[in-house]
Structure formats: C-alpha cells, structure tokens
Design a protein around this motif. Structure first.
Motif, short mmCIF file in Angstrom:
data_model
loop_
_atom_site.label_atom_id
_atom_site.label_comp_id
_atom_site.label_asym_id
_atom_site.label_seq_id
_atom_site.Cartn_x
_atom_site.Cartn_y
_atom_site.Cartn_z
N GLN A 3 0.84 -1.20 0.00
CA GLN A 3 0.00 0.00 0.00
C GLN A 3 0.87 1.25 0.00
N VAL A 5 0.33 5.47 0.42
CA VAL A 5 -0.64 6.49 0.82
C VAL A 5 0.01 7.87 0.72
N SER A 7 -0.08 12.06 1.06
CA SER A 7 -0.68 13.12 1.88
C SER A 7 0.10 14.40 1.66
N CYS A 22 4.64 10.16 0.75
CA CYS A 22 4.18 8.88 0.22
C CYS A 22 4.65 7.81 1.19
N GLY A 119 -0.53 4.85 -5.31
CA GLY A 119 -1.35 5.42 -4.25
C GLY A 119 -2.64 5.98 -4.83
N GLN A 120 -3.44 6.55 -3.95
CA GLN A 120 -4.77 7.03 -4.36
C GLN A 120 -4.73 8.46 -4.87
#
Length: 128
Positions: A3, A5, A7, A22, A119-120
């Motif tokens: 995963q 992520v 931000s 990340c 990531g998203q």
C-alpha cells in the motif's frame, strides 16, 4: 498487502511551497524505484520525479527541475516531494508509485507503465 498512501496536498498561492508524503506499508522501499506523477484536469498522467532507492539517483521532469526535490526517509519508509516556487500549472492530482528495481526514464521522465503499485492521489491546487 502493498500500500502507498499520499498526503500533504492542498491549496497554496503561486510561489508557495508544499511537501507531499508517500508512506509505504506492506513492503520496504529498499531496492524500489519510487515515482511521483501528476494528472491535471483533462490531461494525461505525467512523470514528475523518480528516485532509485538502490543508489539514490534522482530524476526530474524539465518542468519541475530546480523547484521540486524528491527524498526518502528510510526509517519511516516514506518518500517526499518538496515542491517550491509553485505555479498555477502545477495544479493536479499527484500520485506516488513504486516498482522494484531502478527508475527507467525517458528524457528525464519516468513512465507510468513501468510502475505497478500506486497510491490514491492527493490534490494540489495552486491559485491566488
């Protein structure tokens, strides 16, 4: 489970700075290439920067060279993108991606197809 992520995105005025993070989980970033990509509205995804964890080599797209810096905190298993002197044309959703091995770049830019884990995304808006 692998995963990534992101931000750190947000709204910033032209000339301002942001630092994107990340964070990786489920694997360590050792021996991985980590890329930052962005996608502006109505445009395709483009490579911004890439870091080869194995040897620390970094690459930057011409459009961000001298303004953006990619770095890695091994202890936190996190990669950062420090973005300075931001311009309205930097507005986009920013994604990090990882793939085992070294960065593969074409004219200094990493290719989306070379990365398997994503990531998203985090939104960066540069506007006054």
């Amino acid at each position: 489970q692998v995963q990534l992520v992101e931000s750190g995105g947000g709204l910033v005025q032209p000339g301002g700075s942001l630092r994107l993070s990340c964070a990786a989980s489920g694997f360590t970033l050792d021996y991985y290439a980590i890329g930052w990509f962005r996608q502006a509205p109505g445009k395709g995804r483009e490579g911004v920067s890439c870091l080869s964890s194995t040897d620390g080599t970094t690459y930057y797209a011409d459009s961000v060279k001298g303004r953006f810096t990619i770095s890695r905190d091994k202890a936190k298993n996190t990669v950062y993108l420090q973005m300075n002197s931001l311009k309205p044309e930097d507005t986009a959703v920013y994604y990090c991606a990882a793939e085992r091995g070294l960065c593969k770049v074409v004219r200094g830019t990493a290719r989306e197809a070379d990365f398997g884990s994503w990531g998203q995304g985090t939104q960066v808006t540069v506007s006054s």
